[in-house]
Design a protein around this motif. Sequence first.
Motif, short mmCIF file in Angstrom:
data_model
loop_
_atom_site.label_atom_id
_atom_site.label_comp_id
_atom_site.label_asym_id
_atom_site.label_seq_id
_atom_site.Cartn_x
_atom_site.Cartn_y
_atom_site.Cartn_z
N ILE A 3 0.87 -1.18 0.00
CA ILE A 3 0.00 0.00 0.00
C ILE A 3 0.91 1.22 0.00
CG2 ILE A 3 -1.71 1.34 1.28
CD1 ILE A 3 -2.90 -1.28 2.26
N GLN A 4 0.62 2.15 -0.90
CA GLN A 4 1.38 3.40 -1.00
C GLN A 4 0.44 4.57 -0.87
OE1 GLN A 4 3.29 3.54 -4.86
NE2 GLN A 4 5.23 2.82 -4.02
N LEU A 5 0.95 5.62 -0.28
CA LEU A 5 0.26 6.91 -0.27
C LEU A 5 1.07 7.84 -1.16
CD1 LEU A 5 -0.45 7.40 3.55
CD2 LEU A 5 -1.77 6.11 1.87
N VAL A 132 -13.48 9.77 5.35
CA VAL A 132 -13.21 8.98 4.15
C VAL A 132 -11.98 8.10 4.37
CG1 VAL A 132 -12.49 9.09 1.72
CG2 VAL A 132 -14.31 10.59 2.55
N ALA A 133 -10.93 8.69 4.93
CA ALA A 133 -9.69 7.93 5.16
C ALA A 133 -9.92 6.78 6.14
CB ALA A 133 -8.59 8.86 5.65
N GLU A 134 -10.66 7.03 7.21
CA GLU A 134 -10.95 5.97 8.19
C GLU A 134 -11.76 4.84 7.55
OE1 GLU A 134 -12.89 7.98 11.43
OE2 GLU A 134 -11.07 9.10 11.94
N ILE A 135 -12.75 5.21 6.78
CA ILE A 135 -13.58 4.21 6.09
C ILE A 135 -12.74 3.44 5.07
CG2 ILE A 135 -15.49 3.96 4.43
CD1 ILE A 135 -16.88 6.28 6.05
N ALA A 136 -11.90 4.15 4.34
CA ALA A 136 -11.06 3.52 3.31
C ALA A 136 -10.10 2.51 3.93
CB ALA A 136 -10.28 4.58 2.53
N PHE A 169 -5.11 10.63 5.06
CA PHE A 169 -4.59 9.33 4.64
C PHE A 169 -3.40 8.92 5.50
CE2 PHE A 169 -6.13 9.22 -0.10
CZ PHE A 169 -7.39 8.82 0.31
N GLU A 170 -2.47 9.85 5.73
CA GLU A 170 -1.29 9.52 6.52
C GLU A 170 -1.66 9.10 7.93
OE1 GLU A 170 2.08 12.24 4.25
OE2 GLU A 170 1.20 13.01 6.09
N THR A 171 -2.61 9.79 8.54
CA THR A 171 -3.04 9.45 9.89
C THR A 171 -3.72 8.09 9.91
OG1 THR A 171 -3.29 11.78 10.49
CG2 THR A 171 -4.52 10.18 11.81
N SER A 172 -4.67 7.86 9.02
CA SER A 172 -5.44 6.62 9.02
C SER A 172 -4.62 5.40 8.60
CB SER A 172 -6.67 6.74 8.12
OG SER A 172 -7.58 7.65 8.69
N GLY A 174 -1.31 5.27 8.74
CA GLY A 174 -0.11 5.18 9.57
C GLY A 174 1.18 5.15 8.79
N MET A 175 1.23 5.91 7.70
CA MET A 175 2.44 6.00 6.90
C MET A 175 2.51 7.37 6.24
SD MET A 175 1.35 3.66 3.55
CE MET A 175 1.70 2.17 4.38
N GLU A 176 3.69 7.69 5.73
CA GLU A 176 3.87 8.97 5.06
C GLU A 176 3.64 8.84 3.57
OE1 GLU A 176 7.42 11.13 5.98
OE2 GLU A 176 7.26 10.67 8.13
N SER A 177 3.20 9.93 2.97
CA SER A 177 3.04 9.99 1.51
C SER A 177 4.38 10.23 0.85
CB SER A 177 2.10 11.14 1.13
OG SER A 177 0.83 10.96 1.65
N ILE A 178 4.46 9.76 -0.38
CA ILE A 178 5.60 10.13 -1.21
C ILE A 178 5.07 11.06 -2.28
CG2 ILE A 178 6.90 8.03 -0.75
CD1 ILE A 178 5.99 6.97 -3.46
N ASP A 179 5.95 11.90 -2.81
CA ASP A 179 5.53 12.77 -3.90
C ASP A 179 5.41 11.96 -5.17
OD1 ASP A 179 5.35 15.13 -2.46
OD2 ASP A 179 7.47 15.60 -2.74
#
Length: 183
Positions: A3-5, A132-136, A169-172, A174-179
């Motif tokens: 999974i990626q953000l 939305v992020a929590e549901i996703a 998304f990052e909070t739900s 539990g990871m950081e996004s990449i550009d």
Amino acid sequence: MEIQLIRGDIIRVGAEAIVNAANPSLLGGGGVDGAIHEAAGPELLAACRTIRNNQYPNGIPSGIAVATKAGQLDARWVIHTAAPNLKLGKANPKILADCFTNSLYVASRHDAHSIAFPAIGAGAFGWPAEQVAEIAVKAISEWVSTNKHITSIHKIIMVSHTDEVQRAFETSFGMESIDEIAA
């Protein structure tokens, strides 16, 4: 399953299936829907009209997902799903969760190896990005737990286009996004 953000533009992330937070009419709209239709070209609208003519003459119900070829996009498929419209009082989180899980089922049935999701419902339909992020994350986690050994999908990409969605998304997840990686 990876999974990626990603912070960027969903039409540029390189997934085989791109989820369209669609207008129920399937005939285009604003936001993600408009951007996908514009980038995919007239083939996408023609494919959506075929679905309207053959399956859903009144548009797709909230929570349902349908696939079309991706037209001029680099993706193979566009998976269209319509969130319940919170601004119109349609506030059932189960139906919003169905947007995510049904999109995964449809992408898997089309043998997609990767799928990219926007924050379905967080735009014009009025759902708070955090909800939305929590549901996703819950819907996707449950689907992956059940289907990871039988699905073609190996990568799920959550794409944020705004700071608010990125933080949610990052909070739900539990990871950081990449550009976004330049194409």
